[in-house]
Design an enzyme around this catalytic site. Structure first.
Site, PDB file in Angstrom:
ATOM      1  N   ASN A 187       0.823  -1.216   0.000  1.00 37.82           N
ATOM      2  CA  ASN A 187       0.000   0.000   0.000  1.00 37.82           C
ATOM      3  C   ASN A 187       0.861   1.272   0.000  1.00 37.82           C
ATOM      4  OD1 ASN A 187       1.023   0.018   2.581  1.00 37.82           O
ATOM      5  ND2 ASN A 187      -0.953   0.147   3.623  1.00 37.82           N
ATOM      6  N   HIS A 201       3.417   1.860   2.044  1.00 42.59           N
ATOM      7  CA  HIS A 201       3.966   2.289   3.331  1.00 42.59           C
ATOM      8  C   HIS A 201       5.496   2.256   3.345  1.00 42.59           C
ATOM      9  CE1 HIS A 201       3.507  -1.979   5.227  1.00 42.59           C
ATOM     10  NE2 HIS A 201       4.787  -1.763   5.054  1.00 42.59           N
ATOM     11  N   GLU A 247       1.833   4.379   7.470  1.00 39.64           N
ATOM     12  CA  GLU A 247       0.734   4.001   6.585  1.00 39.64           C
ATOM     13  C   GLU A 247       0.266   5.223   5.777  1.00 39.64           C
ATOM     14  OE1 GLU A 247       0.153   1.002   6.073  1.00 39.64           O
ATOM     15  OE2 GLU A 247      -0.226  -0.203   7.861  1.00 39.64           O
TER      16      GLU A 247
HETATM   17  C1  GLP Z   1       7.031  -4.152   6.525  1.00 45.87           C
HETATM   18  C2  GLP Z   1       8.060  -3.405   7.389  1.00 45.87           C
HETATM   19  C3  GLP Z   1       8.932  -2.519   6.551  1.00 45.87           C
HETATM   20  C4  GLP Z   1       9.253  -3.284   5.294  1.00 45.87           C
HETATM   21  C5  GLP Z   1       8.010  -3.350   4.435  1.00 45.87           C
HETATM   22  C6  GLP Z   1       8.110  -4.301   3.274  1.00 45.87           C
HETATM   23  O1  GLP Z   1       5.761  -4.205   7.025  1.00 45.87           O
HETATM   24  N1  GLP Z   1       7.540  -2.665   8.473  1.00 45.87           N
HETATM   25  O2  GLP Z   1      10.076  -2.159   7.260  1.00 45.87           O
HETATM   26  O3  GLP Z   1      10.285  -2.657   4.578  1.00 45.87           O
HETATM   27  O4  GLP Z   1       6.889  -3.610   5.227  1.00 45.87           O
HETATM   28  O5  GLP Z   1       8.207  -5.629   3.728  1.00 45.87           O
HETATM   29  P1  GLP Z   1       8.598  -6.836   2.810  1.00 45.87           P
HETATM   30  O6  GLP Z   1      10.006  -6.641   2.401  1.00 45.87           O
HETATM   31  O7  GLP Z   1       8.420  -8.058   3.676  1.00 45.87           O
HETATM   32  O8  GLP Z   1       7.660  -6.827   1.654  1.00 45.87           O
END
Ligand code: GLP
Length: 245
Positions: free
Chosen positions: A135, A137, A142
């Site tokens: 999304n 973030h 968020e």
């Molecule tokens: C998570 C973490 C972030 C991370 C992002 C992507 O929820 N809080 O620090 O970089 O979202 O995560 P992923 O690499 O598992 O897709």
């Protein structure tokens, strides 16, 4: 902003490790900022491999994590503290006192305030590795989070909680987290954004193209003067015209 697209995720991880490895001498006295998602795991493994073979000396390095789940303690295997300890600090030989992760069991407001001071005491962040949520973030900021936000408590979106279910097995993903603010993240001297997989393609396109907007927190990265973006083909697939480096 420099954008590189890779056919192969292991090439992407090696390139990210190269950027960190080569950049560390530029930022002596500053910490390495670490994201704790699944995307950078191969990068940390590669850095750990280099430390083990003696080509990377990370002994003097400090590590600062972006975020942590509220109510999840450092001893919990689902915590980001556990991730940083086992996946990054251990393999790199970084001692515990050089690692800063928000404490999900502490008083949240005081912890957020203290964490900002702790980042400053550690010299700030030199290179920051970030991922991106489906999304948009950034850390756990968020959509709707102001670009000048500092470390704060967030309520996680349902999508974010679902995306992170694997780390919690059958247990529910916490509803709240502590996260560095977008303004905090942007104070890193260099930011390396990693994204892989088709599920990130729309978020990547929104983050990197068009006007920065709080509806896509990662679009704030456009305001930073030194960002490197490493994508696989799937994550780059919604970009109009990726500029390869
Ligand atoms: C998570 C973490 C972030 C991370 C992002 C992507 O929820 N809080 O620090 O970089 O979202 O995560 P992923 O690499 O598992 O897709």
């Amino acid at each position: 902003m420099r954008i590189a697209v890779f056919d192969d995720r292991s090439q992407l991880a090696a390139a990210a490790a190269d950027i960190v490895h080569a950049g560390l001498p530029e930022f002596v006295g500053r910490a390495l900022g670490v994201a704790t998602g699944s995307t950078p795991l191969a990068v940390y493994a590669e850095l750990g491999r280099r430390a083990a073979e003696g080509t990377l000396d990370a002994a003097g390095l400090s590590l600062i994590a972006l975020d942590e789940y509220l109510g999840v303690g450092p001893a919990d295997p689902g915590s980001y503290q556990a991730y940083v300890t086992t996946r990054i600090a251990g393999p790199l030989g970084v001692s515990a006192e050089r690692v800063a992760v928000l404490n999900g069991l502490a008083d949240p407001q005081a912890e957020c305030r203290d964490f900002e001071a702790r980042i400053a005491r550690m010299g700030g962040v030199g290179i920051q590795i970030v991922g991106i949520g489906a999304n948009g973030h950034l850390a756990f900021n968020e959509p709707g989070t102001p670009f000048d936000s500092r470390t704060h408590v967030v309520r996680l979106s349902e999508q974010t909680r679902q995306d992170n279910q694997a780390a919690f097995g059958q247990a529910p993903v916490p509803q709240y987290a502590l996260t560095q603010g977008i303004g905090t993240v942007l104070e890193a001297r260099r930011i390396v954004l990693l994204a892989t997989g088709e599920e990130k393609a729309d978020a990547v396109a929104r983050a990197l193209t068009g006007e920065p907007d709080v509806s896509c927190p990662a679009s704030a990265l456009q305001r930073h003067p030194d960002v490197v973006v490493l994508l696989d083909r799937a994550a780059a697939s919604a970009l109009p015209d990726p500029v390869l480096v």
